[in-house]
Design a protein around this motif. Sequence first.
Motif, PDB file in Angstrom:
ATOM      1  N   HIS A   1       0.836  -1.207   0.000  1.00 31.71           N
ATOM      2  CA  HIS A   1       0.000   0.000   0.000  1.00 31.71           C
ATOM      3  C   HIS A   1       0.871   1.259   0.000  1.00 31.71           C
ATOM      4  CE1 HIS A   1      -3.467   2.511   0.629  1.00 31.71           C
ATOM      5  NE2 HIS A   1      -2.973   3.007   1.747  1.00 31.71           N
ATOM      6  N   GLU A   2       1.914   1.230   0.799  1.00 35.74           N
ATOM      7  CA  GLU A   2       2.803   2.393   0.898  1.00 35.74           C
ATOM      8  C   GLU A   2       3.542   2.657  -0.413  1.00 35.74           C
ATOM      9  OE1 GLU A   2       6.955   3.656   3.200  1.00 35.74           O
ATOM     10  OE2 GLU A   2       5.773   1.932   3.914  1.00 35.74           O
ATOM     11  N   LYS A   3       4.035   1.592  -1.044  1.00 33.27           N
ATOM     12  CA  LYS A   3       4.884   1.756  -2.227  1.00 33.27           C
ATOM     13  C   LYS A   3       4.096   1.835  -3.536  1.00 33.27           C
ATOM     14  CE  LYS A   3       8.694   1.541   0.166  1.00 33.27           C
ATOM     15  NZ  LYS A   3       9.575   2.746   0.313  1.00 33.27           N
ATOM     16  N   TYR A   4       2.948   1.161  -3.592  1.00 31.38           N
ATOM     17  CA  TYR A   4       2.229   1.088  -4.869  1.00 31.38           C
ATOM     18  C   TYR A   4       0.795   1.593  -4.787  1.00 31.38           C
ATOM     19  CZ  TYR A   4       6.136  -2.125  -5.640  1.00 31.38           C
ATOM     20  OH  TYR A   4       7.392  -2.669  -5.723  1.00 31.38           O
ATOM     21  N   GLY A   5       0.356   1.958  -3.601  1.00 34.84           N
ATOM     22  CA  GLY A   5      -1.032   2.389  -3.446  1.00 34.84           C
ATOM     23  C   GLY A   5      -2.020   1.247  -3.579  1.00 34.84           C
ATOM     24  N   ALA A   6      -1.542   0.017  -3.435  1.00 31.53           N
ATOM     25  CA  ALA A   6      -2.386  -1.172  -3.613  1.00 31.53           C
ATOM     26  C   ALA A   6      -3.051  -1.568  -2.300  1.00 31.53           C
ATOM     27  CB  ALA A   6      -1.552  -2.326  -4.141  1.00 31.53           C
ATOM     28  N   GLN A   7      -4.167  -2.307  -2.434  1.00 33.24           N
ATOM     29  CA  GLN A   7      -4.908  -2.786  -1.266  1.00 33.24           C
ATOM     30  C   GLN A   7      -5.198  -4.270  -1.407  1.00 33.24           C
ATOM     31  OE1 GLN A   7      -8.023   0.143  -2.049  1.00 33.24           O
ATOM     32  NE2 GLN A   7      -7.732   0.994   0.001  1.00 33.24           N
ATOM     33  N   LEU A   8      -5.498  -4.915  -0.282  1.00 38.99           N
ATOM     34  CA  LEU A   8      -5.945  -6.299  -0.299  1.00 38.99           C
ATOM     35  C   LEU A   8      -7.336  -6.321  -0.915  1.00 38.99           C
ATOM     36  CD1 LEU A   8      -5.667  -9.305   0.527  1.00 38.99           C
ATOM     37  CD2 LEU A   8      -6.653  -8.664   2.744  1.00 38.99           C
ATOM     38  N   THR A   9      -7.493  -7.060  -2.004  1.00 37.79           N
ATOM     39  CA  THR A   9      -8.767  -7.109  -2.715  1.00 37.79           C
ATOM     40  C   THR A   9      -9.296  -8.540  -2.722  1.00 37.79           C
ATOM     41  OG1 THR A   9      -8.132  -5.271  -4.153  1.00 37.79           O
ATOM     42  CG2 THR A   9      -9.900  -6.677  -4.932  1.00 37.79           C
ATOM     43  N   PHE A  10     -10.570  -8.696  -2.475  1.00 34.40           N
ATOM     44  CA  PHE A  10     -11.184 -10.026  -2.483  1.00 34.40           C
ATOM     45  C   PHE A  10     -12.688  -9.868  -2.591  1.00 34.40           C
ATOM     46  CE2 PHE A  10     -10.463  -8.589   1.871  1.00 34.40           C
ATOM     47  CZ  PHE A  10     -11.740  -8.640   2.410  1.00 34.40           C
ATOM     48  N   GLN A  11     -13.335 -10.923  -3.061  1.00 27.31           N
ATOM     49  CA  GLN A  11     -14.797 -10.936  -3.016  1.00 27.31           C
ATOM     50  C   GLN A  11     -15.220 -11.808  -1.852  1.00 27.31           C
ATOM     51  OE1 GLN A  11     -16.728 -13.857  -3.611  1.00 27.31           O
ATOM     52  NE2 GLN A  11     -16.222 -14.670  -5.621  1.00 27.31           N
ATOM     53  N   THR A  12     -16.313 -11.463  -1.217  1.00 28.25           N
ATOM     54  CA  THR A  12     -16.661 -12.068   0.077  1.00 28.25           C
ATOM     55  C   THR A  12     -17.414 -13.397  -0.029  1.00 28.25           C
ATOM     56  OG1 THR A  12     -18.699 -10.744   0.157  1.00 28.25           O
ATOM     57  CG2 THR A  12     -16.735  -9.842   1.225  1.00 28.25           C
ATOM     58  N   GLY A  13     -17.642 -13.896  -1.233  1.00 26.89           N
ATOM     59  CA  GLY A  13     -18.373 -15.152  -1.398  1.00 26.89           C
ATOM     60  C   GLY A  13     -17.487 -16.366  -1.190  1.00 26.89           C
ATOM     61  N   TRP A  14     -17.686 -17.371  -2.053  1.00 25.37           N
ATOM     62  CA  TRP A  14     -17.013 -18.655  -1.831  1.00 25.37           C
ATOM     63  C   TRP A  14     -15.507 -18.575  -2.030  1.00 25.37           C
ATOM     64  CZ3 TRP A  14     -15.078 -22.326  -5.641  1.00 25.37           C
ATOM     65  CH2 TRP A  14     -15.043 -21.820  -6.936  1.00 25.37           C
ATOM     66  N   ARG A  15     -15.013 -17.522  -2.706  1.00 24.32           N
ATOM     67  CA  ARG A  15     -13.563 -17.360  -2.849  1.00 24.32           C
ATOM     68  C   ARG A  15     -12.898 -17.212  -1.473  1.00 24.32           C
ATOM     69  NH1 ARG A  15     -12.729 -19.085  -7.961  1.00 24.32           N
ATOM     70  NH2 ARG A  15     -13.699 -17.756  -9.539  1.00 24.32           N
ATOM     71  N   MET A  16     -13.641 -16.658  -0.530  1.00 29.39           N
ATOM     72  CA  MET A  16     -13.103 -16.447   0.811  1.00 29.39           C
ATOM     73  C   MET A  16     -13.643 -17.487   1.796  1.00 29.39           C
ATOM     74  SD  MET A  16     -10.868 -14.035   0.912  1.00 29.39           S
ATOM     75  CE  MET A  16     -10.816 -13.383   2.584  1.00 29.39           C
ATOM     76  N   SER A  17     -13.866 -18.667   1.300  1.00 30.91           N
ATOM     77  CA  SER A  17     -14.349 -19.732   2.175  1.00 30.91           C
ATOM     78  C   SER A  17     -13.316 -20.865   2.192  1.00 30.91           C
ATOM     79  CB  SER A  17     -15.698 -20.265   1.666  1.00 30.91           C
ATOM     80  OG  SER A  17     -16.214 -21.256   2.498  1.00 30.91           O
ATOM     81  N   PRO A  18     -12.372 -20.835   3.126  1.00 31.26           N
ATOM     82  CA  PRO A  18     -12.309 -20.040   4.345  1.00 31.26           C
ATOM     83  C   PRO A  18     -11.447 -18.776   4.266  1.00 31.26           C
ATOM     84  CG  PRO A  18     -10.688 -21.770   4.469  1.00 31.26           C
ATOM     85  CD  PRO A  18     -11.379 -21.930   3.135  1.00 31.26           C
ATOM     86  N   GLY A  19     -10.791 -18.515   3.130  1.00 29.78           N
ATOM     87  CA  GLY A  19      -9.924 -17.350   3.070  1.00 29.78           C
ATOM     88  C   GLY A  19      -8.701 -17.516   3.959  1.00 29.78           C
ATOM     89  N   PHE A  20      -8.360 -16.487   4.709  1.00 28.49           N
ATOM     90  CA  PHE A  20      -7.198 -16.532   5.603  1.00 28.49           C
ATOM     91  C   PHE A  20      -7.563 -17.065   6.993  1.00 28.49           C
ATOM     92  CE2 PHE A  20      -6.174 -13.063   2.604  1.00 28.49           C
ATOM     93  CZ  PHE A  20      -4.922 -13.470   2.159  1.00 28.49           C
ATOM     94  N   ALA A  21      -8.765 -17.608   7.145  1.00 26.34           N
ATOM     95  CA  ALA A  21      -9.264 -17.984   8.476  1.00 26.34           C
ATOM     96  C   ALA A  21      -8.363 -18.966   9.201  1.00 26.34           C
ATOM     97  CB  ALA A  21     -10.675 -18.569   8.349  1.00 26.34           C
ATOM     98  N   GLY A  22      -7.781 -19.906   8.463  1.00 24.39           N
ATOM     99  CA  GLY A  22      -6.988 -20.953   9.097  1.00 24.39           C
ATOM    100  C   GLY A  22      -5.805 -20.443   9.879  1.00 24.39           C
ATOM    101  N   ALA A  23      -5.317 -19.245   9.538  1.00 25.97           N
ATOM    102  CA  ALA A  23      -4.193 -18.667  10.276  1.00 25.97           C
ATOM    103  C   ALA A  23      -4.590 -18.313  11.703  1.00 25.97           C
ATOM    104  CB  ALA A  23      -3.677 -17.419   9.557  1.00 25.97           C
ATOM    105  N   PHE A  24      -5.883 -18.210  11.951  1.00 33.10           N
ATOM    106  CA  PHE A  24      -6.402 -17.871  13.273  1.00 33.10           C
ATOM    107  C   PHE A  24      -7.038 -19.085  13.953  1.00 33.10           C
ATOM    108  CE2 PHE A  24      -6.248 -14.105  10.708  1.00 33.10           C
ATOM    109  CZ  PHE A  24      -5.781 -13.121  11.563  1.00 33.10           C
TER     110      PHE A  24
END
Length: 516
Positions: free
Chosen positions: A195-218
Motif C-alpha cells: 500500500h505504501e509503495k504502490y497504493g495497492a490494497q488487499l482485494t477479495f470478493q466475500t463469497g465462496w472465494r473467501m471460504s475459508p480465506g485466511f481464516a486458518g491462520a487464526f
Amino acid sequence: MKKLKKLCFFTFLIVSVVLAGCQNNKSNAVEDGTLTIWSTWMTPSPTVKSYEESPFHQNLEKESGVKLKWQFPTEGSDWSQAFNLMLSEKQLPDLIYYGWMGVADKYINEGAIRDLTKDIEEKAPNYWKFLNEHPEFDRAMKTDDGKYYMFGFFREQPYQASYMGPMIRQDWLEEQNLSMPENIADWTKTIEIFHEKYGAQLTFQTGWRMSPGFAGAFDAHGSFDTRYFIDKNGQVQLAQAQPEWRNYMAWFNDLYKKNLIDPDFATIDDQGVKTKASQDKTGATIMNAGTLLAMNTDATTNETGAEWVGAPYPNQADGTKSASIFTEDLYNAQGIAISTSLPEEELDEAFKFLDWAYTEEGMQYWNFGKEGESWEMVDGQPTFTDLITENKLGKDEAIALYTGNWLSGQGVQLSRFIEQRLDEPSFNASNSWSDGQEEAIDSIFPAAVSMTSEERKEASNLENTINTYVKEHALKFVTGEESLDKFDDFVKELNNQGLERLLEIRQAAYERYLKR
C-alpha cells in the motif's frame, strides 16, 4: 344421434392416436436407439453453435459407441429453475446430469430417477470396481439406506481439490526485498508495504472465494458466508460462532481502519478483482488457479511486468499449519442419473455409455479427447498435440472444444490433464495451496451428507435467517459498524435464531453418513 356417435368416434380416434404417440414417445421423441441426456455442465464450447458441431460431443458418440442427443438449459438461465421445469415434463430425458448429492433419495422416492443398486454390479462392472477400490467414493455415491443413484465425477489427486488460495505479486516482493509471507504477521507487513509503495490494497470478493480465506491462520474455519465444519471431537460446528472467528474479523477490521482493504470488497465480483489486478490496484488476493493463469497472460499481453504467483496459506502464530484451507471433497456433487422414463429394454445401452467413462479408454477420452487428434502418447504419458497447445483459439478454449473433463464431466479427472492445462506458476500454486490438506480435509462437512425431507425443510428455514444474519454482521464487524465487543451478543442471537437446532440436524445427518 348418428352425428353425435360419429363425433364421439372421431374424438375417441384422435385421443387414441395422441395417447399412442405419447406412449411411443421414448424420452423426447428419440426412436433410433439414441439416448437423450440433459446437462447443466458439459456444454459445447461457445466457439461452435451446438453440440452437433462440437468435436468432443461428436467424437464421444463414435468412441463410446452410443448415440446421444444432448439438451442444455438456455444460456443465461437459472439452472435450478431449468431443472425444475425439465422435471415437470411427463417424459424425462434418459440421462440427467445434475447435483443429486444430498437429495437423491427425494428424487428416487418421487419416481424421477432410478435406484441403480440392483443393476450396477452387473451392468457397470468398471464403475463397480472403481467404487470398491475407493470406499470414500462408494459412500458418497449412495443414500443413507444404501441406494446407488448416480455415476459420479472424481479427482485423481488431492491437490486437484485445492485449486484456490492466496495470490501475490512476486515482482513486487522482489522489488521490496520481501520474502514470501509465511504467517499473518508477514501478510500484514506485506500488505502495508504494497500500500505504501504502490497504493495497492488487499482485494477479495466475500463469497465462496473467501471460504475459508485466511481464516486458518487464526485456527478459524470460515470468512463471510456461513461455513460448517467438523471439530476435533467429530461435532458439527458453525465457524462464525467460534471465538477464533472473532479474532479473524478483528484482523480484517484493523486492516480496514488503515485503508488496506479495497473499499469495494463487499460488492466486487471476480471480474472486478481481475480488473483491479490489471490496474495495479491490488498486489494480493484470493482466487483460483485459472484466474492466476489469466492474470499472468493479461500481464504478458499488455507488457505490464506483473508476475502473479500462488502463496501458501499462512501458518498459525505458533508455526503450525493453517487449520483450514480451501479444499473440496475429491468427488463432485454433480453426476449422471438414469431417469425412470428410460424403457427397461434400453437400460443396458445407458449403463454401457456411463460405465465406459471408468475404463482406461474412456478416461483418456474424457480427459484428452480423441487419440491421434488432440493427444498422443509420449514417453508413456498422454500428451496434448499442437491442436491444443498451439490452437489459435488459445489452449484453454481448445481444451473446452475437444475434451470433457476440463471443469466438471464424467469419470475421473486425471492429474495428467491438470498438469498440461495449467502453466507452471498456476500448477505450482495448486500444489502450494494443498500443503496441509490432509489435516484440513478432516474438518470439511462432506457434500455427500443428506437429510430427510423433514430435516431439509426445517434446516432450510433456519439457514435462510442465519445465513443472512452472519453475512450482514461479518461485513459490519470488518467496517466497524458493529463493535466486536458485541460478539457474544452476536452468538447469542444466532442461538435465538435456531443455530443449536440446526447443528443437531446436521450432526444427525453426518452420523448417518458415517454409517453408510
